[in-house]
Design a protein around this motif. Structure first.
Motif, PDB file in Angstrom:
ATOM      1  N   HIS A  26       0.858  -1.180   0.000  1.00  0.00           N
ATOM      2  CA  HIS A  26       0.000   0.000   0.000  1.00  0.00           C
ATOM      3  C   HIS A  26       0.896   1.232   0.000  1.00  0.00           C
ATOM      4  O   HIS A  26       2.119   1.124   0.017  1.00  0.00           O
ATOM      5  CB  HIS A  26      -0.981  -0.012   1.186  1.00  0.00           C
ATOM      6  CG  HIS A  26      -0.342   0.067   2.528  1.00  0.00           C
ATOM      7  ND1 HIS A  26      -0.163   1.254   3.194  1.00  0.00           N
ATOM      8  CD2 HIS A  26       0.163  -0.889   3.347  1.00  0.00           C
ATOM      9  CE1 HIS A  26       0.410   1.027   4.360  1.00  0.00           C
ATOM     10  NE2 HIS A  26       0.628  -0.277   4.476  1.00  0.00           N
ATOM     11  N   GLY A  27       0.266   2.402  -0.065  1.00  0.00           N
ATOM     12  CA  GLY A  27       1.021   3.647  -0.037  1.00  0.00           C
ATOM     13  C   GLY A  27       1.456   4.136  -1.404  1.00  0.00           C
ATOM     14  O   GLY A  27       2.242   5.073  -1.500  1.00  0.00           O
ATOM     15  N   TYR A  28       0.974   3.498  -2.448  1.00  0.00           N
ATOM     16  CA  TYR A  28       1.267   3.840  -3.841  1.00  0.00           C
ATOM     17  C   TYR A  28       2.691   3.442  -4.217  1.00  0.00           C
ATOM     18  O   TYR A  28       3.656   3.859  -3.593  1.00  0.00           O
ATOM     19  CB  TYR A  28       1.036   5.322  -4.120  1.00  0.00           C
ATOM     20  CG  TYR A  28      -0.438   5.698  -4.241  1.00  0.00           C
ATOM     21  CD1 TYR A  28      -1.411   5.033  -3.509  1.00  0.00           C
ATOM     22  CD2 TYR A  28      -0.853   6.704  -5.087  1.00  0.00           C
ATOM     23  CE1 TYR A  28      -2.746   5.365  -3.625  1.00  0.00           C
ATOM     24  CE2 TYR A  28      -2.190   7.051  -5.205  1.00  0.00           C
ATOM     25  CZ  TYR A  28      -3.132   6.375  -4.477  1.00  0.00           C
ATOM     26  OH  TYR A  28      -4.452   6.698  -4.595  1.00  0.00           O
ATOM     27  N   GLY A  29       2.802   2.617  -5.229  1.00  0.00           N
ATOM     28  CA  GLY A  29       4.093   2.145  -5.703  1.00  0.00           C
ATOM     29  C   GLY A  29       4.715   1.103  -4.794  1.00  0.00           C
ATOM     30  O   GLY A  29       5.927   0.929  -4.800  1.00  0.00           O
ATOM     31  N   CYS A  30       3.889   0.428  -3.999  1.00  0.00           N
ATOM     32  CA  CYS A  30       4.367  -0.598  -3.056  1.00  0.00           C
ATOM     33  C   CYS A  30       5.338   0.037  -2.052  1.00  0.00           C
ATOM     34  O   CYS A  30       6.315  -0.580  -1.637  1.00  0.00           O
ATOM     35  CB  CYS A  30       4.998  -1.770  -3.797  1.00  0.00           C
ATOM     36  SG  CYS A  30       4.739  -3.364  -3.015  1.00  0.00           S
ATOM     37  N   ASN A  31       5.050   1.288  -1.693  1.00  0.00           N
ATOM     38  CA  ASN A  31       5.884   2.054  -0.779  1.00  0.00           C
ATOM     39  C   ASN A  31       5.960   1.427   0.608  1.00  0.00           C
ATOM     40  O   ASN A  31       6.981   1.498   1.272  1.00  0.00           O
ATOM     41  CB  ASN A  31       5.324   3.476  -0.673  1.00  0.00           C
ATOM     42  CG  ASN A  31       6.396   4.514  -0.657  1.00  0.00           C
ATOM     43  OD1 ASN A  31       7.569   4.229  -0.844  1.00  0.00           O
ATOM     44  ND2 ASN A  31       5.986   5.749  -0.440  1.00  0.00           N
ATOM     45  N   PHE A  32       4.844   0.845   1.045  1.00  0.00           N
ATOM     46  CA  PHE A  32       4.785   0.158   2.334  1.00  0.00           C
ATOM     47  C   PHE A  32       4.289  -1.260   2.095  1.00  0.00           C
ATOM     48  O   PHE A  32       3.503  -1.499   1.176  1.00  0.00           O
ATOM     49  CB  PHE A  32       3.822   0.860   3.298  1.00  0.00           C
ATOM     50  CG  PHE A  32       4.158   2.294   3.552  1.00  0.00           C
ATOM     51  CD1 PHE A  32       5.178   2.634   4.430  1.00  0.00           C
ATOM     52  CD2 PHE A  32       3.469   3.305   2.908  1.00  0.00           C
ATOM     53  CE1 PHE A  32       5.491   3.960   4.660  1.00  0.00           C
ATOM     54  CE2 PHE A  32       3.775   4.633   3.129  1.00  0.00           C
ATOM     55  CZ  PHE A  32       4.796   4.962   4.004  1.00  0.00           C
ATOM     56  N   GLN A  33       4.737  -2.188   2.931  1.00  0.00           N
ATOM     57  CA  GLN A  33       4.264  -3.568   2.850  1.00  0.00           C
ATOM     58  C   GLN A  33       3.961  -4.061   4.254  1.00  0.00           C
ATOM     59  O   GLN A  33       4.715  -3.773   5.184  1.00  0.00           O
ATOM     60  CB  GLN A  33       5.316  -4.469   2.201  1.00  0.00           C
ATOM     61  CG  GLN A  33       5.604  -4.085   0.755  1.00  0.00           C
ATOM     62  CD  GLN A  33       6.518  -5.067   0.091  1.00  0.00           C
ATOM     63  OE1 GLN A  33       6.312  -6.263   0.165  1.00  0.00           O
ATOM     64  NE2 GLN A  33       7.552  -4.549  -0.568  1.00  0.00           N
ATOM     65  N   VAL A  34       2.865  -4.775   4.385  1.00  0.00           N
ATOM     66  CA  VAL A  34       2.476  -5.327   5.668  1.00  0.00           C
ATOM     67  C   VAL A  34       2.257  -6.829   5.489  1.00  0.00           C
ATOM     68  O   VAL A  34       1.687  -7.259   4.487  1.00  0.00           O
ATOM     69  CB  VAL A  34       1.211  -4.631   6.228  1.00  0.00           C
ATOM     70  CG1 VAL A  34       0.024  -4.787   5.310  1.00  0.00           C
ATOM     71  CG2 VAL A  34       0.880  -5.124   7.616  1.00  0.00           C
ATOM     72  N   ALA A  35       2.754  -7.608   6.449  1.00  0.00           N
ATOM     73  CA  ALA A  35       2.531  -9.055   6.409  1.00  0.00           C
ATOM     74  C   ALA A  35       1.132  -9.330   6.949  1.00  0.00           C
ATOM     75  O   ALA A  35       0.805  -8.951   8.075  1.00  0.00           O
ATOM     76  CB  ALA A  35       3.580  -9.786   7.238  1.00  0.00           C
ATOM     77  N   VAL A  36       0.315  -9.963   6.133  1.00  0.00           N
ATOM     78  CA  VAL A  36      -1.049 -10.296   6.500  1.00  0.00           C
ATOM     79  C   VAL A  36      -1.121 -11.805   6.686  1.00  0.00           C
ATOM     80  O   VAL A  36      -0.630 -12.566   5.850  1.00  0.00           O
ATOM     81  CB  VAL A  36      -2.027  -9.835   5.393  1.00  0.00           C
ATOM     82  CG1 VAL A  36      -3.420 -10.331   5.671  1.00  0.00           C
ATOM     83  CG2 VAL A  36      -2.000  -8.323   5.264  1.00  0.00           C
ATOM     84  N   ARG A  37      -1.721 -12.237   7.792  1.00  0.00           N
ATOM     85  CA  ARG A  37      -1.809 -13.666   8.091  1.00  0.00           C
ATOM     86  C   ARG A  37      -3.212 -14.161   7.782  1.00  0.00           C
ATOM     87  O   ARG A  37      -4.206 -13.576   8.209  1.00  0.00           O
ATOM     88  CB  ARG A  37      -1.487 -13.922   9.564  1.00  0.00           C
ATOM     89  CG  ARG A  37      -1.421 -15.401   9.920  1.00  0.00           C
ATOM     90  CD  ARG A  37      -1.063 -15.614  11.371  1.00  0.00           C
ATOM     91  NE  ARG A  37      -2.037 -15.074  12.288  1.00  0.00           N
ATOM     92  CZ  ARG A  37      -3.172 -15.695  12.653  1.00  0.00           C
ATOM     93  NH1 ARG A  37      -3.439 -16.885  12.190  1.00  0.00           N
ATOM     94  NH2 ARG A  37      -3.991 -15.125  13.509  1.00  0.00           N
TER      95      ARG A  37
END
Length: 184
Positions: A26-37
């Motif tokens: 998220h954050g446009y351009g894959c600027n941030f990534q979060v691990a989702v379980r």
């Protein structure tokens, strides 16, 4: 000896039925990534949905819903619950996603489903773009291809068009490249 065999089988089956994590951009351009379980129960729901498909067209319809559901569960664990279809309805909220975020994350979700053997009628391809004047990429999407020997029918699974948790839009790749899809 039999006891060791049962212990080995139990250990292996535990690994086959474990929760799984996927990095969602998220954050446009894959600027941030979060691990989702995703729990095994959630993945079991998706498995049952997909294995009920009797042909490629049905599998695509189910995939639209399954991808929406996976994003909905991801939104319960992250700010992507704020994401709205397109790029303009998000305002400046945390968790907003552009087409690069969606295409990357959807491809990762599709790979998860493929690894688990849930896709019987399609294979996952790399993301693809539609271009302005045939040169400059202006929109990206995840792509699948029917598993057929006689032709290579490709489709986009485009979750960028919809609000978080809603079924993704699935279109033939050729139509999508010409601009098909909801007007957001």
């Amino acid at each position: 000896m039999l006891r060791w065999g049962w212990l080995l089988l139990a250990g292996l089956s535990g690994g086959l039925w474990a929760d799984e994590s996927v990095r969602v951009c998220h954050g446009y351009g894959c600027n941030f990534q979060v691990a989702v379980r995703y729990t095994e129960g959630q993945l079991g729901q998706i498995r049952r949905m997909l294995l009920a498909a009797t042909d490629a067209a049905t599998e695509r319809s189910v995939l639209a819903v399954a991808i929406g559901r996976l994003y909905g569960w991801a939104g319960e664990q992250s700010d992507i619950h704020n994401d709205r279809g397109g790029n303009y309805a998000d305002d400046n909220v945390s968790g907003k996603m552009d087409c690069i975020d969606h295409s990357t994350s959807t491809t990762r979700l599709l790979h998860l489903l493929a690894r688990r053997g849930y896709l019987r009628w399609h294979r996952v391809l790399e993301t693809d773009s539609r271009n302005f004047a045939g040169i400059v990429p202006v929109h990206w999407s995840a792509v699948i291809e029917e598993k057929r020997d006689d032709e290579h029918r490709r489709f986009v699974i485009d979750s960028w068009f919809v609000d978080n948790g809603q079924p993704a839009v699935i279109l033939p790749l050729d139509e999508w490249k010409k601009g098909a899809g909801p007007d957001v």
